[in-house]
Design an enzyme around this catalytic site. Structure first.
Site, PDB file in Angstrom:
ATOM      1  CD  GLN A  31       2.570   6.670   4.096  1.00 25.90           C
ATOM      2  OE1 GLN A  31       3.523   6.349   4.796  1.00 25.90           O
ATOM      3  NE2 GLN A  31       2.617   7.718   3.273  1.00 25.90           N
ATOM      4  CB  SER A  32       3.892  -0.665   2.021  1.00 22.19           C
ATOM      5  OG  SER A  32       4.678  -1.799   2.262  1.00 22.19           O
ATOM      6  CG  ASN A  33       5.015  -0.258   8.160  1.00 21.41           C
ATOM      7  OD1 ASN A  33       5.099   0.961   8.087  1.00 21.41           O
ATOM      8  ND2 ASN A  33       4.088  -0.865   8.889  1.00 21.41           N
ATOM      9  CB  ALA A  70      -0.912  -0.017   1.216  1.00 22.61           C
TER      10      ALA A  70
END
Length: 397
Positions: A109-111, A107
Site C-alpha cells: 500500500q505504498s503512497n 510496500a
C-alpha cells in the site's frame, strides 16, 4: 494567493521542476483537539495542520512530490547521474539520453509508488513498480488479504497504468533491483531507479529543506502568538528524508537570521519525527536522518558536520505500534478522533501514528517542557497524505 519563498542563492540555484501548486500547501487550525487551559500559569496551546495532501494537482498528493521536484531535472537530463540502485556495488555511469521509464519500490500500500507513477504520467514516461509482500505487517494483519492487494493504492497504481511486479519475501530484487534495470535496458528502455521513499536518492532531502522556508514564510503571514512561529513540528519518520530535510532547512534559516533572534523568541524549533515502524531501533533511524540532514545541508550552503549535530535529530518511537502498516488500537482512535472532531481524514500507516504522538505530547504537557517558558506554544502537525490506503483497511469504519 501565491506566497513567495525566498531561498538563499546557493539553494535557489539548485534545479527544481514544479510538481506542487504555486501557492504553499495550506495551514489551518485544529481547534477541536486543543486541550483546555487549566491554569493561567500553564501556556496556551495552539495546534495547526499543514496539508501536504493538498499540495499538488497530481494523484494522491503527499510528501513525496516535494522530494521528486528536485529529482526530475536529473531524470530529464540527457545524461542522468543518479539512476542506479543504491545497493549496486558497481553502478554504471550516466545514462546516455533522458530516462524513459521510472522504476521504484514500496510496500503493497505504498503512497510513494503512486506518486512516482503519477509523475511518470505527467512527464510522458513509463512506470514500473515493485511491491513487496513481505514489507511490514499490513498484509499479514489484513482481514481480507485479497482485497488488501487489489484496493487502495494498488488500485490507483493500476488505474495510472503502471506495470506492477510483486516481490515475494526473500526475493533478491528486494535487495538490489539492478537485474531488473538491466532487463529493461536490454529491451531498449532507459530506466531510472528512484529508491523507496526517495530518501536514499542524493537529492531526496532538498524538498523538505525548501518546505522549511515555506513554513517560515507562512508563519510570518499568520500572526502567531508566543514566539511567533511553530515551536513544535510533528511529522512522520519512515524512510527519513522528510525529517532530515526539515532539519537542514531550519538550520539554514537559523544561520541566516542569526542566533540573536533565538535569544528573543526562545529555543530553535523542535522538529519531532514520529517513527511508524518497530522494525529497526530508534538509533538506526537517528543515524539515518542525521546523514540525510547533513547531505541536504551541504547542498544548500551549510557545513553538514559543523552545522548539524546529533542533538538536532529528535525521533519518538513510542507510537510505532506492532508493525509497519498495521493500525493499532491507539492509532485507530487518533484517526477516528481527527475525523470526528476536525473532519480531517488521516492515513492508517503514517499520519494516524503522528496524530497519536502529537496529541500525547500536547495532552501530557511534553510540549511545555522548555528551557525558556512561553505563554503560548504553537504546534504544527504535517499531514503527509496517504488517505487512499484506507480503502484497503476494511476494518476502519
Amino acid at each position: 494567493m501565491s506566497l513567495p519563498v525566498q531561498l538563499p542563492e546557493a539553494f535557489a540555484q539548485i534545479p527544481r521542476y514544479n510538481i506542487l501548486y504555486s501557492n504553499p500547501s495550506p495551514i489551518h487550525p485544529l481547534d477541536s483537539i486543543v486541550p483546555p487551559r487549566v491554569s493561567p500559569h500553564r501556556p496556551l496551546i495552539s495546534i495547526y495542520a499543514k496539508r501536504e495532501d493538498h499540495s499538488s494537482p497530481l494523484a494522491c498528493a503527499g510528501n513525496k512530490y516535494r522530494k521528486l521536484e528536485y529529482i526530475v531535472p536529473d531524470i530529464l537530463s540527457q545524461t542522468p547521474l543518479y539512476h542506479s540502485h543504491e545497493n549496486n556495488p558497481t553502478p554504471p555511469g550516466p545514462l546516455q539520453g533522458a530516462a524513459t521509464t521510472l522504476v521504484t519500490e514500496g510496500a503493497i500500500q505504498s503512497n510513494h509508488t503512486v506518486q512516482v507513477v503519477a509523475l511518470a504520467r505527467r512527464l510522458g514516461l513509463k512506470a514500473l513498480i515493485i511491491l513487496h509482500r513481505g514489507t511490514g505487517g499490513g498484509l499479514a494483519a489484513a482481514s481480507d488479504k485479497v482485497a488488501f492487494q487489489r484496493s487502495g493504492n494498488v488500485q490507483i497504481n493500476h488505474l495510472l497504468g503502471a506495470e506492477v511486479r510483486v516481490c515475494e519475501e526473500g526475493d533478491p530484487l528486494a535487495d538490489d533491483a539492478t537485474p531488473l534495470l538491466d532487463e529493461l535496458r536490454a529491451l531498449g528502455q532507459n530506466p531510472y531507479w528512484i529508491p523507496g521513499g526517495a530518501s536514499l536518492h542524493p537529492l531526496g532531502g532538498l524538498g523538505y529543506a525548501r518546505a522549511a522556508f515555506e513554513i517560515a514564510a507562512q508563519e510570518g503571514e499568520m500572526g502567531l502568538g508566543g514566539s511567533g512561529r511553530f515551536d513544535y513540528i510533528f511529522v512522520a519518520c519512515g524512510s527519513g528524508s522528510t525529517v532530515g530535510g526539515l532539519v537542514a532547512g531550519f538550520k539554514l534559516l537559523e544561520k541566516i537570521r542569526g542566533l540573536d533572534v533565538l535569544k528573543t523568541i526562545g529555543e530553535p524549533r523542535n522538529i519531532v519525527g514520529i517513527l511508524n515502524s518497530p522494525t529497526k531501533p530508534r538509533a538506526y533511524h537517528e543515524k539515518r536522518v542525521l546523514t540525510f540532514a547533513r547531505r541536504a545541508g551541504e547542498l544548500i550552503g551549510l557545513d553538514g558536520e559543523r552545522d548539524i549535530g546529533v542533538d538536532d535529530v529528535r525521533l519518538d518511537d513510542r507510537f510505532v505500534g506492532t508493525a509497519y502498516g498495521v493500525l493499532d488500537g491507539e492509532s485507530k482512535e487518533a484517526l477516528e478522533t481527527m475525523a470526528r472532531t476536525e473532519g480531517m481524514v488521516l492515513d492508517p500507516v503514517y499520519t494516524a501514528k503522528v496524530a497519536r504522538g502529537m496529541m500525547h505530547w500536547v495532552n501530557e504537557g511534553e510540549v511545555a517542557n522548555s528551557a525558556k517558558p512561553l505563554d503560548q506554544i504553537n504546534v504544527l502537525f504535517i499531514h503527509t497524505g496517504g488517505q487512499a490506503a484506507l480503502g484497503a483497511y476494511a476494518d476502519v469504519q
